[in-house]
Design a protein around this motif. Sequence first.
Motif, PDB file in Angstrom:
ATOM      1  N   MET A   1      80.007  36.635  56.755  1.00 47.43           N
ATOM      2  CA  MET A   1      80.869  36.005  55.992  1.00 47.43           C
ATOM      3  C   MET A   1      80.983  36.700  54.543  1.00 47.43           C
ATOM      4  SD  MET A   1      80.431  31.819  56.368  1.00 47.43           S
ATOM      5  CE  MET A   1      82.018  31.429  55.636  1.00 47.43           C
ATOM      6  N   GLY A   2      81.788  37.915  54.792  1.00 47.72           N
ATOM      7  CA  GLY A   2      81.868  38.705  53.436  1.00 47.72           C
ATOM      8  C   GLY A   2      81.035  39.995  53.395  1.00 47.72           C
ATOM      9  N   GLU A   3      79.734  39.959  54.110  1.00 45.06           N
ATOM     10  CA  GLU A   3      78.988  40.933  54.357  1.00 45.06           C
ATOM     11  C   GLU A   3      79.904  42.454  54.866  1.00 45.06           C
ATOM     12  OE1 GLU A   3      76.555  37.606  54.239  1.00 45.06           O
ATOM     13  OE2 GLU A   3      78.257  38.056  55.689  1.00 45.06           O
ATOM     14  N   TYR A   4      79.429  43.373  54.296  1.00 49.33           N
ATOM     15  CA  TYR A   4      80.372  44.710  54.705  1.00 49.33           C
ATOM     16  C   TYR A   4      81.831  44.632  54.807  1.00 49.33           C
ATOM     17  CZ  TYR A   4      75.453  44.773  56.657  1.00 49.33           C
ATOM     18  OH  TYR A   4      74.250  44.342  56.948  1.00 49.33           O
ATOM     19  N   ARG A   5      82.172  43.728  53.619  1.00 53.21           N
ATOM     20  CA  ARG A   5      83.567  43.553  53.565  1.00 53.21           C
ATOM     21  C   ARG A   5      84.267  42.831  54.693  1.00 53.21           C
ATOM     22  NH1 ARG A   5      85.034  48.996  49.776  1.00 53.21           N
ATOM     23  NH2 ARG A   5      83.599  48.470  48.135  1.00 53.21           N
ATOM     24  N   LEU A   6      83.774  42.326  55.737  1.00 57.69           N
ATOM     25  CA  LEU A   6      84.334  41.810  56.768  1.00 57.69           C
ATOM     26  C   LEU A   6      84.661  40.042  56.485  1.00 57.69           C
ATOM     27  CD1 LEU A   6      81.831  43.065  59.231  1.00 57.69           C
ATOM     28  CD2 LEU A   6      84.229  43.821  58.862  1.00 57.69           C
ATOM     29  N   LEU A   7      85.607  39.659  56.870  1.00 52.38           N
ATOM     30  CA  LEU A   7      86.141  38.226  56.840  1.00 52.38           C
ATOM     31  C   LEU A   7      85.055  37.757  57.721  1.00 52.38           C
ATOM     32  CD1 LEU A   7      89.718  38.342  56.481  1.00 52.38           C
ATOM     33  CD2 LEU A   7      88.129  38.304  54.884  1.00 52.38           C
ATOM     34  N   ALA A   8      84.719  36.345  58.065  1.00 47.61           N
ATOM     35  CA  ALA A   8      84.252  35.637  58.700  1.00 47.61           C
ATOM     36  C   ALA A   8      84.238  35.917  60.167  1.00 47.61           C
ATOM     37  CB  ALA A   8      84.607  33.921  58.726  1.00 47.61           C
ATOM     38  N   GLY A   9      83.150  36.176  60.816  1.00 49.12           N
ATOM     39  CA  GLY A   9      83.086  36.756  61.947  1.00 49.12           C
ATOM     40  C   GLY A   9      81.644  36.912  62.593  1.00 49.12           C
ATOM     41  N   LYS A  10      81.857  37.798  64.007  1.00 52.54           N
ATOM     42  CA  LYS A  10      80.475  38.124  64.433  1.00 52.54           C
ATOM     43  C   LYS A  10      80.942  39.302  65.268  1.00 52.54           C
ATOM     44  CE  LYS A  10      81.389  34.210  67.157  1.00 52.54           C
ATOM     45  NZ  LYS A  10      81.125  33.039  67.976  1.00 52.54           N
ATOM     46  N   GLN A  11      79.844  39.632  66.280  1.00 53.12           N
ATOM     47  CA  GLN A  11      79.926  40.611  67.322  1.00 53.12           C
ATOM     48  C   GLN A  11      79.598  42.057  66.765  1.00 53.12           C
ATOM     49  OE1 GLN A  11      83.849  40.993  69.155  1.00 53.12           O
ATOM     50  NE2 GLN A  11      84.445  38.813  69.097  1.00 53.12           N
ATOM     51  N   THR A  12      79.086  42.218  65.468  1.00 48.19           N
ATOM     52  CA  THR A  12      78.644  43.614  65.310  1.00 48.19           C
ATOM     53  C   THR A  12      76.852  43.348  65.554  1.00 48.19           C
ATOM     54  OG1 THR A  12      77.484  42.832  62.803  1.00 48.19           O
ATOM     55  CG2 THR A  12      79.940  43.037  63.022  1.00 48.19           C
ATOM     56  N   ALA A  13      76.322  44.482  65.497  1.00 44.45           N
ATOM     57  CA  ALA A  13      75.055  44.493  65.662  1.00 44.45           C
ATOM     58  C   ALA A  13      74.018  44.275  64.295  1.00 44.45           C
ATOM     59  CB  ALA A  13      74.590  46.247  66.266  1.00 44.45           C
ATOM     60  N   PHE A  14      74.726  44.216  63.243  1.00 43.15           N
ATOM     61  CA  PHE A  14      73.919  44.042  61.983  1.00 43.15           C
ATOM     62  C   PHE A  14      73.139  42.626  62.143  1.00 43.15           C
ATOM     63  CE2 PHE A  14      77.644  46.217  59.852  1.00 43.15           C
ATOM     64  CZ  PHE A  14      76.682  47.501  59.566  1.00 43.15           C
ATOM     65  N   ASP A  15      71.879  42.558  61.517  1.00 42.06           N
ATOM     66  CA  ASP A  15      71.263  41.342  61.434  1.00 42.06           C
ATOM     67  C   ASP A  15      71.962  39.987  61.022  1.00 42.06           C
ATOM     68  OD1 ASP A  15      69.060  42.745  62.051  1.00 42.06           O
ATOM     69  OD2 ASP A  15      67.952  42.175  60.523  1.00 42.06           O
ATOM     70  N   THR A  16      73.096  40.106  60.314  1.00 39.58           N
ATOM     71  CA  THR A  16      73.948  38.901  59.814  1.00 39.58           C
ATOM     72  C   THR A  16      74.257  38.314  61.315  1.00 39.58           C
ATOM     73  OG1 THR A  16      75.716  40.325  59.978  1.00 39.58           O
ATOM     74  CG2 THR A  16      74.655  39.668  57.737  1.00 39.58           C
ATOM     75  N   ASP A  17      74.608  39.165  62.401  1.00 40.10           N
ATOM     76  CA  ASP A  17      75.229  38.642  63.512  1.00 40.10           C
ATOM     77  C   ASP A  17      74.149  38.265  64.807  1.00 40.10           C
ATOM     78  OD1 ASP A  17      77.238  39.035  62.040  1.00 40.10           O
ATOM     79  OD2 ASP A  17      78.385  40.275  63.344  1.00 40.10           O
ATOM     80  N   VAL A  18      73.016  39.147  64.666  1.00 38.57           N
ATOM     81  CA  VAL A  18      72.126  39.183  65.939  1.00 38.57           C
ATOM     82  C   VAL A  18      70.856  38.724  65.640  1.00 38.57           C
ATOM     83  CG1 VAL A  18      73.191  41.342  67.173  1.00 38.57           C
ATOM     84  CG2 VAL A  18      71.263  41.479  65.668  1.00 38.57           C
ATOM     85  N   HIS A  19      70.364  38.421  64.312  1.00 36.10           N
ATOM     86  CA  HIS A  19      69.358  37.921  64.249  1.00 36.10           C
ATOM     87  C   HIS A  19      69.510  36.289  63.638  1.00 36.10           C
ATOM     88  CE1 HIS A  19      65.562  37.174  61.038  1.00 36.10           C
ATOM     89  NE2 HIS A  19      65.319  37.027  62.174  1.00 36.10           N
ATOM     90  N   VAL A  20      68.688  35.462  64.605  1.00 39.31           N
ATOM     91  CA  VAL A  20      69.064  34.075  64.534  1.00 39.31           C
ATOM     92  C   VAL A  20      67.689  33.478  64.701  1.00 39.31           C
ATOM     93  CG1 VAL A  20      71.238  34.185  65.790  1.00 39.31           C
ATOM     94  CG2 VAL A  20      69.146  33.627  66.972  1.00 39.31           C
TER      95      VAL A  20
END
Length: 492
Positions: free
Chosen positions: A319-338
């Motif tokens: 949500m705002g990381e890497y200048r991205l709007l709310a979402g997923k599908q990247t390999a960054f920890d924001t998305d794959v680390h749960v």
Amino acid sequence: MTTRRRRWTGAAAIALAMMLLAACSSTNGIHPSPSPTATAASTKPNIVFVLTDDLSMNLISHMPHVEALQQAGRTMGKYYVVDSLCCPSRSAIFTGEYPHDDGVFTNSGDDGGYDAYNSNGDARKSFAVSLQKAGYTTGFMGKYLNGYQPTDPAAEGWDTWDVAGNGYPEFGYTLNENGKQVRYGHTPKDYLVDQLSAKGGSFIDASAKSGKPFMLEVATFAPHAPYTPAPRYARAAKGVAYPKTPAYDASPTDPVSWLADRPPLTSGAQKKLAGNYDKRIEADMAVDDMIGHLESRLRAAGVAQDTDIVFSSDNGYHMGEYRLLAGKQTAFDTDVHVPLIVSGPGIPADTNSDALASNIDLAATFESIAGTTPASTEDGVSLLPVLQGRTPANWQQAVLVEHHGPDDTPGDPDAQSERHADPPSYEAVRTADALYVLYADGEQEYYDTRSDPDELHNIAAQGVPPALPTALRAMQGCHDATACQAAARLST
């Protein structure tokens, strides 16, 4: 108690509201307190698995029952999903296989969704089939796989089936209740998370009385967009600040092409992101209530000490990381680390493990708890020794992430534009101290997460340690636990 609430300004106030609600919940008709039931302890542990949808790590601090579960059990601090997308992640959990083996890479089409899961024969590979054969009573409730409709049959291996198709709005949905389609409306008592909570409690009561071990999975749609809260929690988190990291509104150095040239977030975009974060907290508050309610039913039934409780999410959320709007599908920890938090017999309380783990490991873990042997086709391994405080020799040193994209099919609840992310196809490996991503067009990312935990400096151009692409090639071609474990041990 009225549903109108004052404006809260922090997690402490939210926690207080939740505890007050729990004290009064026996009067609202949603969670009646059960009568204590004496049952003989099962020789096999019961399992209660709560799987949330799009729950990111930055929501845990707003969930007091989840925090209490951490204190009662063990937290896997380096647990990752095979893809930050609903259906591939859930398919991997059921089968214990990477997408390249179960054939589910997306939410729809030939390589994804409910249809691909069935056409690849994955339903019969579900851990539920193994547990049912091992004498467990099994129950599944909530969200199954993208594309499933309430008119579709129950999946193999489940004795109780209370499953929705489109439950994202949390109201106005239909449940397949053991083959019968039941429509729910828009009153507070129809709120889907609360219905799952009540049905889960009833399943626990009935299963405990039978004396047989049981496996219950409750898979919520919350806090997936549109982030619908229970009416009692509407606006309860308004004004809670988004926990910005250094990655917020920042562009990585030397970004790959799909991530490059992104302008800073506008003030309007940041305001919307902050408001959506508040809504996500509010949606999670009922999930947290549900966990507390299921725990209370386990205690009342006399089986709490014989039950493993597992809490996780199918993927994270940026949500705002890497200048991205709310979402997923990247390999960054924001998305794959749960989160993966487990409490139960033999699991040391208030402990953490840094052993690498993937959601392909859950099937083997559940089967090990049940005393049955994981299938030879599974790519994952049992986490039970790690959960009990031991890390076996030669433990995996890498986990694989696989993504097919762009994935923007109209009508897909996870469809997103390039402003949200929607990256092209990639394969990635995550180790204890690195993230390496190889895109289908040959572009690479390499982040040294020891010195760069926020994954802001792509240093692939300076040279990638050879062990990472070697592991990536081996892992994307492995086809059973022995091969995948061997591939996951880094060469020196």
